[in-house]
Design an enzyme around this catalytic site. Structure first.
Site, PDB file in Angstrom:
ATOM      1  N   PHE A 131     -28.489  17.745 -72.813  1.00 21.95           N
ATOM      2  CA  PHE A 131     -27.590  19.505 -73.045  1.00 21.95           C
ATOM      3  C   PHE A 131     -28.042  20.127 -72.370  1.00 21.95           C
ATOM      4  CE2 PHE A 131     -28.436  23.146 -75.981  1.00 21.95           C
ATOM      5  CZ  PHE A 131     -28.092  22.736 -77.343  1.00 21.95           C
ATOM      6  N   MET A 339     -64.714  16.065 -76.820  1.00 21.35           N
ATOM      7  CA  MET A 339     -65.644  15.203 -77.589  1.00 21.35           C
ATOM      8  C   MET A 339     -65.826  13.742 -76.862  1.00 21.35           C
ATOM      9  SD  MET A 339     -64.561  15.604 -81.640  1.00 21.35           S
ATOM     10  CE  MET A 339     -66.528  14.533 -82.174  1.00 21.35           C
ATOM     11  N   GLU A 365     -37.233  24.155 -76.858  1.00 23.48           N
ATOM     12  CA  GLU A 365     -36.468  25.166 -77.919  1.00 23.48           C
ATOM     13  C   GLU A 365     -37.427  26.074 -78.751  1.00 23.48           C
ATOM     14  OE1 GLU A 365     -34.833  22.859 -79.634  1.00 23.48           O
ATOM     15  OE2 GLU A 365     -35.399  20.656 -78.082  1.00 23.48           O
TER      16      GLU A 365
HETATM   17  C1  LIG Z   1     -40.095  19.140 -70.152  1.00 22.42           C
HETATM   18  C2  LIG Z   1     -39.339  20.461 -70.118  1.00 22.42           C
HETATM   19  C3  LIG Z   1     -37.010  19.525 -70.743  1.00 22.42           C
HETATM   20  C4  LIG Z   1     -36.638  21.101 -70.989  1.00 22.42           C
HETATM   21  N1  LIG Z   1     -35.296  20.020 -71.757  1.00 22.42           N
HETATM   22  C5  LIG Z   1     -34.570  21.173 -71.348  1.00 22.42           C
HETATM   23  C6  LIG Z   1     -32.957  20.490 -72.432  1.00 22.42           C
HETATM   24  O1  LIG Z   1     -32.959  19.648 -72.025  1.00 22.42           O
HETATM   25  N2  LIG Z   1     -31.680  21.665 -72.445  1.00 22.42           N
HETATM   26  C7  LIG Z   1     -32.241  22.915 -71.989  1.00 22.42           C
HETATM   27  O2  LIG Z   1     -31.312  23.464 -72.123  1.00 22.42           O
HETATM   28  N3  LIG Z   1     -33.700  23.259 -71.737  1.00 22.42           N
HETATM   29  C8  LIG Z   1     -34.386  22.400 -71.970  1.00 22.42           C
HETATM   30  N4  LIG Z   1     -35.528  23.167 -71.231  1.00 22.42           N
HETATM   31  C9  LIG Z   1     -36.129  24.469 -71.065  1.00 22.42           C
HETATM   32  C10 LIG Z   1     -36.242  25.451 -71.789  1.00 22.42           C
HETATM   33  O3  LIG Z   1     -35.708  25.485 -73.440  1.00 22.42           O
HETATM   34  C11 LIG Z   1     -37.233  26.819 -71.466  1.00 22.42           C
HETATM   35  O4  LIG Z   1     -38.332  26.747 -70.510  1.00 22.42           O
HETATM   36  C12 LIG Z   1     -37.504  27.400 -72.604  1.00 22.42           C
HETATM   37  O5  LIG Z   1     -36.655  28.472 -72.934  1.00 22.42           O
HETATM   38  C13 LIG Z   1     -37.877  28.868 -71.834  1.00 22.42           C
HETATM   39  O6  LIG Z   1     -37.099  29.189 -71.022  1.00 22.42           O
HETATM   40  P1  LIG Z   1     -37.725  29.854 -69.301  1.00 22.42           P
HETATM   41  O7  LIG Z   1     -38.577  28.230 -68.692  1.00 22.42           O
HETATM   42  O8  LIG Z   1     -37.023  30.311 -68.331  1.00 22.42           O
HETATM   43  O9  LIG Z   1     -39.340  31.297 -69.621  1.00 22.42           O
HETATM   44  P2  LIG Z   1     -38.583  32.155 -69.611  1.00 22.42           P
HETATM   45  O10 LIG Z   1     -37.708  33.331 -70.102  1.00 22.42           O
HETATM   46  O11 LIG Z   1     -38.249  32.974 -68.528  1.00 22.42           O
HETATM   47  O12 LIG Z   1     -39.706  33.175 -70.817  1.00 22.42           O
HETATM   48  C14 LIG Z   1     -41.354  33.172 -69.761  1.00 22.42           C
HETATM   49  C15 LIG Z   1     -42.286  33.825 -70.226  1.00 22.42           C
HETATM   50  O13 LIG Z   1     -41.868  35.072 -71.543  1.00 22.42           O
HETATM   51  C16 LIG Z   1     -42.076  35.150 -72.366  1.00 22.42           C
HETATM   52  N5  LIG Z   1     -40.638  35.636 -73.182  1.00 22.42           N
HETATM   53  C17 LIG Z   1     -39.361  35.983 -73.138  1.00 22.42           C
HETATM   54  N6  LIG Z   1     -39.069  36.368 -73.751  1.00 22.42           N
HETATM   55  C18 LIG Z   1     -39.580  37.965 -74.765  1.00 22.42           C
HETATM   56  C19 LIG Z   1     -39.800  38.779 -74.921  1.00 22.42           C
HETATM   57  N7  LIG Z   1     -38.835  38.742 -75.599  1.00 22.42           N
HETATM   58  N8  LIG Z   1     -40.681  39.354 -75.168  1.00 22.42           N
HETATM   59  C20 LIG Z   1     -42.056  38.738 -74.668  1.00 22.42           C
HETATM   60  N9  LIG Z   1     -42.570  38.150 -73.888  1.00 22.42           N
HETATM   61  C21 LIG Z   1     -41.483  37.238 -73.651  1.00 22.42           C
HETATM   62  C22 LIG Z   1     -41.608  33.616 -72.707  1.00 22.42           C
HETATM   63  O14 LIG Z   1     -42.297  33.599 -74.261  1.00 22.42           O
HETATM   64  C23 LIG Z   1     -42.481  32.682 -71.830  1.00 22.42           C
HETATM   65  O15 LIG Z   1     -43.846  33.409 -71.954  1.00 22.42           O
HETATM   66  C24 LIG Z   1     -37.053  22.307 -70.656  1.00 22.42           C
HETATM   67  C25 LIG Z   1     -38.328  23.020 -71.020  1.00 22.42           C
HETATM   68  C26 LIG Z   1     -39.002  22.004 -70.061  1.00 22.42           C
HETATM   69  C27 LIG Z   1     -40.510  22.791 -70.041  1.00 22.42           C
END
Ligand SMILES: Cc1cc2nc3c(=O)[nH]c(=O)nc-3n(C[C@H](O)[C@H](O)[C@H](O)COP(=O)(O)OP(=O)(O)OC[C@H]3O[C@@H](n4cnc5c(N)ncnc54)[C@H](O)[C@@H]3O)c2cc1C
Length: 386
Positions: A131, A339, A365
């Protein structure tokens, strides 16, 4: 006493739900637990073999009706997620992405032909799906996505990059979300389509027993029938994410339960100052606090499951479950790690593996911050996203 017994959790389950939990636990005990620390250490997962093992158990697309899917209730599906994640979050991720993201997208938004073609082999574990929503520059804010879908005659031509995609390189079909003239649309991109390539992300410290890939779409030409006709706009992918988040509400409690069970056994055996570790008041306070959070998280998961079965659950309620249960599962894993002392940092015990895995679960997610903002908006009526 088992931690679940403190809350009489089993009294809230049907016989069928207990049987399903037992069947998934058995396959995890036989096929996954003996190998998973090795997969984690090597950073490799035999995803195809595992899908073929898990398909016949009925966990792939378990909560979907028809097309070879088991058509079971939300709680049964949640319990399966719990057992899988008690083995490893990577295994639950494989199943969640297959069933709740890729299969659900096809089941919910696909044409009859798309459903007939993909759902039965995906339910059987003969085909794997991924996805693709997240991009290098757009994770929490998928509305900004740059991947495009352009019409060329009756064909579609896709260009862009998707990042962090679970099951990416082992998938037979990628559900890819792209910006078309009339808004965000979903497309089924079969593996091997010219211009479509994948690259695995190798330097992960978390979720190592899971395939995570980049998807590159370079002038990928697809027939008109490749588009999911029932999804238009961001509500399409967000509907799928809501399904997968629900599984995490239970799954995170599985990781926490495995940590607590491991720690209870360790603390009973480990002698410190000539007494079992479990006999000290400081230990018992930790154990009692963890059992409370685990039990409360399970009750919350079951409540949300029953709401979902009645068709009453809201996205805000799923956010409550995901935020609370992942947060508490991480806290439990970290306390269990303390622990186990030095042994707690090794892969001989599952605790540090669960702990670092849960860091990914906290982020994907919808991050904990995003779910906090969803709850804040529900409480105040004011959006603090932008
Ligand atoms: C192991 C793994 C598997 C994954 N699998 C999938 C997959 O199958 N398909 C898919 O589409 N995606 C997948 N993802 C992606 C995942 O959904 C994203 O990493 C996630 O949505 C966060 O996006 P980002 O990493 O770009 O962080 P960013 O969006 O850049 O966020 C960085 C930080 O900013 C914070 N932030 C964002 N908006 C705000 C706000 N308005 N106010 C304050 N703080 C904020 C976030 O909470 C986070 O702490 C996967 C990620 C991982 C790590």
């Amino acid at each position: 006493m088992h931690p679940s017994a403190l809350f009489a959790i089993d009294s809230l389950l049907t016989d069928e739900e207990r049987d399903i939990r037992q069947a998934v636990r058995k396959v995890c005990d036989q096929e996954i637990r003996p190998h998973v620390a090795g997969w984690f250490e090597a950073g490799e997962l035999p995803a195809r073999e595992l899908a073929r093992t898990l398909g016949p158990v009925g966990v792939l697309g378990m909560h979907l009706d028809g097309y070879g899917c088991a058509g079971l209730g939300a709680v049964a599906y949640g319990l399966a997620c719990l057992e899988l994640e008690a083995a490893d979050s990577g295994l639950r991720s494989l199943v969640s992405v297959q069933g709740s993201l890729a299969m659900y997208a096809i089941w919910k938004y696909g044409s009859e032909e798309q459903k007939q073609e993909w759902l039965p082999p995906m339910a059987a574990g003969e085909r794997i799906g991924c996805f693709g929503l997240t991009e290098p520059d757009f994770g929490s804010d998928p509305a900004g996505m740059r991947t495009t879908a352009r019409r060329d005659g009756s064909d579609w031509v896709l260009n862009g990059t998707k990042m962090w995609i679970t099951n990416g390189s082992v998938s037979d079909v990628a559900v890819v979300w792209a910006r078309a003239d009339d808004g965000i649309r979903g497309f089924l991109v079969p593996a091997g389509t010219p211009g479509f390539t994948t690259h695995d992300l190798k330097q992960k410290v978390s979720l190592r027993a899971s395939v995570t890939s980049e998807l590159v779409l370079d002038e990928v030409r697809l027939p008109a029938e490749a588009m999911l006709p029932g999804a238009r706009g961001l509500s399409g992918p967000l509907g799928c994410l809501n399904e997968a988040r629900f599984g995490i509400v239970f799954g995170a409690m599985g990781a926490a339960l495995d940590c607590l069970e491991t720690t209870l056994a360790y603390a009973a055996e480990r002698q410190i100052f000539a007494r079992p570790l479990a006999s000290f008041q400081l230990s018992q306070e930790k154990l009692a606090d963890m059992a409370l959070e685990l039990g409360k998280g399970m009750l919350l998961a079951l409540h949300l499951g029953r709401l979902k079965e009645r068709g009453e659950i809201t996205p805000e309620q799923v956010s409550v479950g995901k935020l609370n249960n992942v947060r508490e599962a991480i806290a439990i894993a970290r306390t269990c790690r303390t622990m186990l002392g030095a042994s707690g940092i090794t892969l001989e015990y599952p605790v540090i593996r669960h702990s670092v895995n849960l860091e990914s679960v906290l982020t994907y997610e919808g991050t904990s911050e995003i779910h906090t903002l969803v709850i804040g908006r529900a409480l105040t009526g004011l959006s603090a996203f932008h």
